[in-house]
Structures are given as structure tokens and as C-alpha cells.
Scaffold this motif. Structure first.
Motif, PDB file in Angstrom:
ATOM      1  N   HIS A 338      17.440  23.002  -3.879  1.00  0.00           N
ATOM      2  CA  HIS A 338      16.840  21.685  -4.043  1.00  0.00           C
ATOM      3  C   HIS A 338      15.488  21.832  -4.723  1.00  0.00           C
ATOM      4  N   ASP A 342      12.690  15.005  -1.176  1.00  0.00           N
ATOM      5  CA  ASP A 342      13.342  13.718  -0.964  1.00  0.00           C
ATOM      6  C   ASP A 342      12.505  12.902   0.018  1.00  0.00           C
ATOM      7  N   HIS A 386      17.013   8.756  -8.641  1.00  0.00           N
ATOM      8  CA  HIS A 386      17.901   7.896  -7.831  1.00  0.00           C
ATOM      9  C   HIS A 386      17.387   6.449  -7.794  1.00  0.00           C
ATOM     10  N   HIS A 417      16.845   6.810  -1.280  1.00  0.00           N
ATOM     11  CA  HIS A 417      15.651   7.674  -1.214  1.00  0.00           C
ATOM     12  C   HIS A 417      15.134   7.977  -2.613  1.00  0.00           C
ATOM     13  N   HIS A 419      14.005  11.044  -5.076  1.00  0.00           N
ATOM     14  CA  HIS A 419      13.910  12.484  -5.329  1.00  0.00           C
ATOM     15  C   HIS A 419      12.714  12.652  -6.266  1.00  0.00           C
TER      16      HIS A 419
HETATM   17 ZN   LIG Z   1      16.620  15.401  -3.780  1.00  0.00          ZN
END
Ligand SMILES: [Zn+2]
Length: 448
Positions: A338, A342, A386, A417, A419
């Protein structure tokens, strides 16, 4: 009658002959000198110099070319050539000469300092008592064999794995190019806005996934091509990255694959698990590369100020460097790293710009869905993914806190959420340092 016609023919012939002689004389006595064009002349010349010039003579052909470098009354010959006369009219019949001489300045016996490049070219015209038209070029050149000296301004650097750092240094002379090398990666240099000329800074990353380096290197090349590399000691603390196990249920796989399937019809015919694996093995690296490529071309000024801000009233759902192993049934079916954090708040929460910057990308970006990317200058970027809506356009200049869009679930996201990622000159770095006032003061501001 006959004599009259003969006389007429005789005079006509005489005029033709005289005309022809005069025409030929014009050629033979032409006063145009050969053209000389130096095609490679750097501002200053280093140890290796590839001298090249083109000599061009349009009428009577080239007779002789002589090239030398004169320094402290001593001549260093580079090139000398005399041409044979082939015909009365055409001279040598050679009109163009392209000269290329790879030169080792030291072997040629030349020293640091000024010198003169002397180029002479003659043609076959009847001029200057039969010596021909002469063109002569005296070109001042500067020879620099001294490698540039680098003096770092930065204190010892105590850094974190997968983090960022700044190095500041002064060079003894103007440079043509340079970089900071951290591991296998090169980071760009920028003029230091807080110091005088020949002072540079570089924001660099300790790339995640690469071995932790013991030293970083400063490399510069002066205008004559002399290079200097010096090591700079760094003390790097290792980080422990979180290891996550994610169980892929039928339901989750169906949701994720059907979301991506709409935008990527090439995935047609695969099972939801295959789609998920293809997304991670093909689409994810493509999307990461797109972000990293954007971060290689940055504004030359620092646009950001003080610490970066995050999505207000949010909680962390995932951190930078989280290592995610995906389990399907009993099998490990995938693994991802990752490369951002987030953050979750309310649904469709307004997303502020983390700092002042210029919008360099807006739009759909595969697993990241609707995304905005900001350039903060000198190689530092932030991205917001997102999103359910985007409120800015490419080229907009944003102030810290300006709303650029709203959170959402576009791309490979289940719950609403944000990112948030940060990139530095082609590498993802942890954003956690850049939201920390003290870290910025200790590692960036006071290092300049
Ligand atoms: Zn993420």
C-alpha cells in the motif's frame, strides 16, 4: 560579299572567345574566401573534446586547411591538409571538408586556462600572389580540467526508511548537470532559494522496497564535462511495516471485479478472482507508473509552505507500506504494497489540498479511480484518489485547504475513503513526515 561574311563570323567568334575568357577569368580571380563553421564549441572545454568543423568553398575548390590551438605562444597542431590541383578551371575539385577530431586535452599538452583556436583555409583562386583566398578564424577558447568541488551545507542526515530527506551543498563553479543518488535512484537538483549562486538542494527519497543505503552520493558535472562524486553519510532508521491478511470473500471479489470490469472490458471472460489478480499484476503497476511519471517533471520553485494537512475529522484506515496478503479459501492468491494512506470521514467529504500546489492531473486512473495530483515543486507531489467528484482543473493553482473534490469509492475501493499518496521525483514516500511540523523543521527547513 564573302569577305564581309567572313569578317562578320570572325568578329562574332572573337566576341564569344573573349566572353568565354572573361567568364573563366571571373572564376579564376574570384575573391570569395572559403567558409569555416565550427560545429562543436562548448563554453569551456574539458579533458575530452570532440572538435568538429565544416569548411566549404564554392568556386575554385579547397587548397589547404590548417587547424591548431595556440596557448602561451606554443602551437598544438590539430589538422593540416593540402589538396592537389586537378584542373585549371576547377582547382582541387573538392568543395566540402567535414573535420572531426576527438581530442584528449592533456595528451595534446594543453593546460587549464585560455587558448586560441586558429583555423585557416585557402582556395585555388589567383589571389594574394597566387596563394589563394584565405579565411582565418581566431576563436578564444577556455580550457577547464579541474573537477568541481562540492561542499555540503547539510548536517549529518538522520532519516527513516521509505521517507524523504533534503541535502544542500555548494559547488565551486557553475554546473551543467547533477543529481543526488539514493540507492539506485537519481534525484534532481534545484538552485537553493535561500543561498547564493552555485548552491543547490535536492529533495530525495529512500525508496520503499530498495535496500537501505549507507551513503547517498552527490554527483555534479561542470560545463567542461569534469565530474565529481562525493558520498554523504546518512543514518537511516528502519521502519516496521504492518502486515495485513485480507480474506477475499465471494461477495468482495464480485463487488471489486464488477466495478473495474465496467471501465476495463478487456477483463471479460475471466472469473472474479482472475480479474482481481489481473488488476493487481497489470493495472496497479500501470497506474503507479502513471503517478510516478507525473512526479518526474516538477516546478523549479518550492510552492508548499509549512506542514501538509490531511482530510479533516478523518481516521486512518490503512498506512503507507502496509503489506497486504490476500487469502481466497485457504490459498494465498495475491500480495500488494500500500503506497499511500487511507483516510475515512463522512461520505462524500470535501477534500482539501494538502498544501499549495499546481493541479497536474485530474481524471480516472484505474485502481485509484477519480484522482487529482498536485505538484508542490522541486519534485514533491500529492495525490487524492477514489474521489466521487473533482472540482478543479489541470493547471489550477491551489492554496492549502482549497477544496479539490469529494471522497468516494471510485476505483478499487469498497467503503468511502480518500487514498492520499505523496511522490518525490518518481518514488512514493510516506506522507506522515510531511504532516509533521517538527520533522519538516529538522529535516527540511534547517537543512537548507
Ligand atoms: Zn489506499
Amino acid at each position: 560579299m564573302l569577305t564581309k561574311s567572313l569578317i562578320y563570323t570572325f568578329f562574332l567568334s572573337l566576341i564569344v572567345v573573349i566572353g568565354f575568357i572573361v567568364y573563366e577569368m571571373f572564376f579564376f580571380f574570384e575573391g570569395n574566401t572559403p567558409e569555416i563553421k565550427i560545429t562543436n564549441l562548448p563554453e569551456s572545454i574539458g579533458e575530452k573534446y570532440n572538435f568538429s568543423c565544416a569548411v566549404n568553398e564554392k568556386e575554385t575548390g579547397l587548397k589547404k586547411i590548417s587547424i591548431k590551438i595556440r596557448q602561451h605562444e606554443k602551437d598544438f597542431p590539430l589538422f593540416e591538409k593540402a589538396y592537389q590541383r586537378k584542373s585549371w578551371r576547377k582547382g582541387s575539385d573538392i568543395y566540402d571538408e567535414n573535420i572531426n577530431i576527438p581530442l584528449s586535452i592533456k595528451e595534446a599538452g594543453l593546460k587549464d586556462g585560455n587558448a586560441t583556436l586558429l583555423i585557416k583555409a585557402w582556395d585555388f583562386a589567383w589571389k594574394n600572389n597566387g596563394n589563394g583566398n584565405l579565411n582565418e578564424i581566431n576563436q578564444k577558447i577556455s580550457i577547464d580540467l579541474m573537477p568541481p568541488r562540492i561542499s555540503p551545507n547539510s548536517k549529518p542526515l538522520y532519516l527513516w526508511q521509505a521517507g524523504s530527506g533534503l541535502i544542500s551543498f555548494e559547488v565551486s563553479e557553475p554546473i551543467k548537470s547533477g543529481s543526488v543518488k539514493s540507492g539506485d535512484s537519481l534525484f534532481a537538483l534545484y538552485p537553493n532559494p535561500q543561498k547564493g549562486k552555485n548552491n543547490y538542494i535536492s529533495l530525495f527519497a529512500l525508496p520503499i522496497g530498495e535496500p537501505v543505503p549507507q551513503e547517498i552520493f552527490i554527483e555534479v558535472e561542470d560545463k567542461a564535462g569534469n565530474k565529481t562524486t562525493i558520498p554523504h553519510r546518512v543514518f537511516i532508521k528502519r521502519r516496521n511495516f504492518k502486515k495485513d491478511i485480507i480474506n477475499l470473500s465471494e461477495n468482495l471479489l464480485n463487488t471489486l471485479s464488477s466495478k473495474l470490469y465496467i471501465k476495463h472490458p478487456e477483463l471479460k471472460g475471466s472469473t472474479p478472482l482472475e480479474i482481481f489478480q489481473k488488476i493487481n499484476s497489470e493495472l496497479r503497476p500501470q497506474n503507479d507508473n502513471a503517478l510516478l511519471t507525473l512526479s518526474k517533471n516538477s516546478s523549479k520553485e518550492i510552492l508548499w509552505q509549512d506542514k501538509f494537512i490531511l482530510l479533516p475529522n478523518s481516521s486512518y484506515k490503512a498506512l503507507f507500506g502496509d503489506q497486504r496478503t490476500y487469502i481466497y479459501g485457504k490459498d494465498k492468491v495475491d500480495y500488494t504494497l500500500h503506497l499511500g494512506i487511507d483516510l475515512a470521514s463522512n461520505q462524500n467529504a470535501p477534500v482539501p489540498a494538502a498544501n499549495n500546489g499546481i493541479v497536474v492531473f485530474t481524471g480516472y486512473l484505474g485502481i485509484y479511480g477519480e484522482t487529482v495530483v498536485l505538484d508542490h515543486g522541486m519534485g514533491l507531489f500529492s495525490s487524492y484518489s477514489h474521489l466521487s467528484s473533482i472540482k478543479v482543473n489541470k493547471g489550477d493553482r491551489l492554496k492549502k485547504g482549497d477544496i479539490l473534490g469529494n471522497t468516494g469509492t471510485t476505483g478499487l475501493a469498497v467503503g468511502d475513503h480518500l487514498h492520499f499518496a505523496m511522490m518525490l521525483n518518481g518514488h512514493f514516500v510516506t506522507p506522515m513526515e510531511w504532516i509533521d511540523e517538527k520533522w519538516i523543521k529538522d529535516h527540511i527547513t534547517t537543512q537548507m
